[in-house]
Write an enzyme that holds these catalytic residues in place. Structure first.
Site, mmCIF file in Angstrom:
data_model
loop_
_atom_site.group_PDB
_atom_site.id
_atom_site.type_symbol
_atom_site.label_atom_id
_atom_site.label_comp_id
_atom_site.label_asym_id
_atom_site.label_seq_id
_atom_site.Cartn_x
_atom_site.Cartn_y
_atom_site.Cartn_z
ATOM 1 C CG ASN A 160 6.972 38.569 37.449
ATOM 2 O OD1 ASN A 160 6.900 38.453 38.294
ATOM 3 N ND2 ASN A 160 7.566 40.230 36.331
ATOM 4 C CD1 TRP A 161 3.426 33.783 39.561
ATOM 5 C CD2 TRP A 161 3.288 33.171 41.694
ATOM 6 N NE1 TRP A 161 2.797 32.827 39.628
ATOM 7 C CE2 TRP A 161 2.943 32.106 40.709
ATOM 8 C CE3 TRP A 161 3.583 33.429 43.343
ATOM 9 C CZ2 TRP A 161 2.890 30.650 41.257
ATOM 10 C CZ3 TRP A 161 2.923 31.640 43.737
ATOM 11 C CH2 TRP A 161 3.067 30.856 42.796
ATOM 12 C CE LYS A 162 4.005 41.192 36.048
ATOM 13 N NZ LYS A 162 3.802 42.524 35.149
ATOM 14 C CG HIS A 220 10.607 42.406 34.993
ATOM 15 N ND1 HIS A 220 9.544 43.736 34.858
ATOM 16 C CD2 HIS A 220 9.956 41.339 34.147
ATOM 17 C CE1 HIS A 220 7.962 42.668 34.553
ATOM 18 N NE2 HIS A 220 8.064 42.047 34.192
ATOM 19 C CD GLU A 272 6.409 45.703 36.278
ATOM 20 O OE1 GLU A 272 6.351 44.540 37.850
ATOM 21 O OE2 GLU A 272 5.805 45.134 35.190
ATOM 22 C CD GLU A 314 9.114 40.890 29.974
ATOM 23 O OE1 GLU A 314 7.870 39.805 30.078
ATOM 24 O OE2 GLU A 314 9.641 40.846 31.315
ATOM 25 N N GLY A 360 1.232 43.927 30.754
ATOM 26 C CA GLY A 360 0.650 44.473 31.943
ATOM 27 C C GLY A 360 -0.911 45.631 31.177
ATOM 28 C CB SER A 405 -0.342 41.288 27.091
ATOM 29 O OG SER A 405 -0.123 42.090 28.183
ATOM 30 N N GLY A 433 3.095 37.754 33.444
ATOM 31 C CA GLY A 433 2.847 38.235 34.503
ATOM 32 C C GLY A 433 1.157 37.619 35.049
ATOM 33 N N GLY A 434 0.352 38.712 34.550
ATOM 34 C CA GLY A 434 -0.967 38.242 34.544
ATOM 35 C C GLY A 434 -1.366 36.988 34.383
HETATM 36 C C1 PEP Z 1 5.734 40.429 32.797
HETATM 37 O O1 PEP Z 1 5.717 40.879 33.639
HETATM 38 O O2 PEP Z 1 7.342 39.716 33.280
HETATM 39 C C2 PEP Z 1 4.906 40.225 32.636
HETATM 40 C C3 PEP Z 1 5.120 40.131 30.762
HETATM 41 O O3 PEP Z 1 3.726 40.390 32.096
HETATM 42 P P1 PEP Z 1 2.965 41.002 31.598
HETATM 43 O O4 PEP Z 1 2.497 39.160 31.703
HETATM 44 O O5 PEP Z 1 0.945 41.092 33.347
HETATM 45 O O6 PEP Z 1 2.020 41.158 30.622
#
Ligand code: PEP
Length: 251
Positions: free
Chosen positions: A9-11, A95, A97, A167, A173, A213, A234-235
């Site tokens: 997920n590049w957000k 998600h 967010e 999640e 994040g 994470s 994500g990251g």
């Molecule tokens: C996400 O955006 O779904 C996520 C899990 O982010 P991160 O891996 O950065 O925690």
């Protein structure tokens, strides 16, 4: 047997140039991977760019969100047909967010999920508790409510097209990953819930990703859990070497 599924997920990150480079880099690095399903979810405006850069790679493109109406006066929104038109296979739904920053309710999440199913796109339904909910020992209650509401009116047959992503919001994040045991406990609870809502076979076949994470260093530990079938990243999905390392580890 559930095939592992890793999605990035590049957000709201990356410009057009970097998105294309990242996609092309992943396509090259992962060209021989056949045992893991892979998807990347760039921002809407670069979906086509990324689909083009992936070319005939087996890596699929997913959207980070979608609207539930098919067309009309919904300024700023994007329909399932538009997503299919630019090469999407998957759509993230609910998600954290979107739920917690943008105010998306379970009812909206369910409408989006139903519209995605109807369109033939494959939804990834995200659920997870806030830190204060975990501390108040409400994880099961929160996740159960989100799953029951999110999957309202979804048939057992349609469940074969759905991926769930657990999640924990406190792990997204933040650098704080759920421990392997914490992830497994909730994933097993979700599978038990699906068996109650549908049947044992349906529950057994649904893929449940962990997100929060996840990175190369914890991939093996998380994926070693019986009920963790993949990762939503994500990251660590923003660099070819990190994301490719995670997938190769799973392979
Ligand atoms: C996400 O955006 O779904 C996520 C899990 O982010 P991160 O891996 O950065 O925690």
């Amino acid at each position: 047997m559930r095939k592992p599924f890793i999605a990035g997920n590049w957000k709201m990150n990356n410009d057009a140039k970097y998105s294309a480079e990242l996609a092309a880099g992943l396509a090259a690095a992962l060209k021989d991977v056949t045992t893991v399903d892979i998807a990347v979810c760039p921002t809407f405006v670069y979906l086509q760019t990324v689909a083009n850069a992936l070319g005939d790679s087996s890596i699929k493109v997913g959207a980070q969100d979608v609207y539930f109406e098919s067309n009309g006066a919904f300024t700023g929104e994007i329909s399932t047909d538009m997503l299919k038109d630019v090469g999407c296979t998957y759509a993230l739904i609910g998600h954290s967010e979107r739920r917690h920053v943008l105010g998306e309710t379970d009812e909206i999440v369910n409408k989006k999920l139903l519209s995605v199913l109807k369109s033939g796109l494959l939804p990834i339904l995200c659920v997870g508790e806030l830190l204060e909910e975990r501390e108040a020992k409400k994880t099961t209650e929160v996740v159960t409510t989100q799953i029951k509401a999110g999957l309202a009116s979804v048939s057992a047959e349609e469940m074969s097209n759905i991926t769930l992503a657990y999640e924990p919001v406190w792990a997204i994040g933040t650098g704080k990953t759920a421990t392997a045991d914490q992830a497994q406990e909730v994933h097993a609870m979700i599978r038990k819930l699906l068996a109650e809502m549908y049947d044992a076979d349906t529950a057994e076949n649904v893929r449940i990703q962990y997100g929060g994470s996840a990175k190369p260093a914890n991939t093996a530990e998380l994926m070693a859990n019986a009920d963790v079938d993949g990762l939503l990243v994500g990251g660590a999905s923003l660099k070819v070497e990190d994301f490719a390392a995670m997938i190769k580890n799973v392979e």
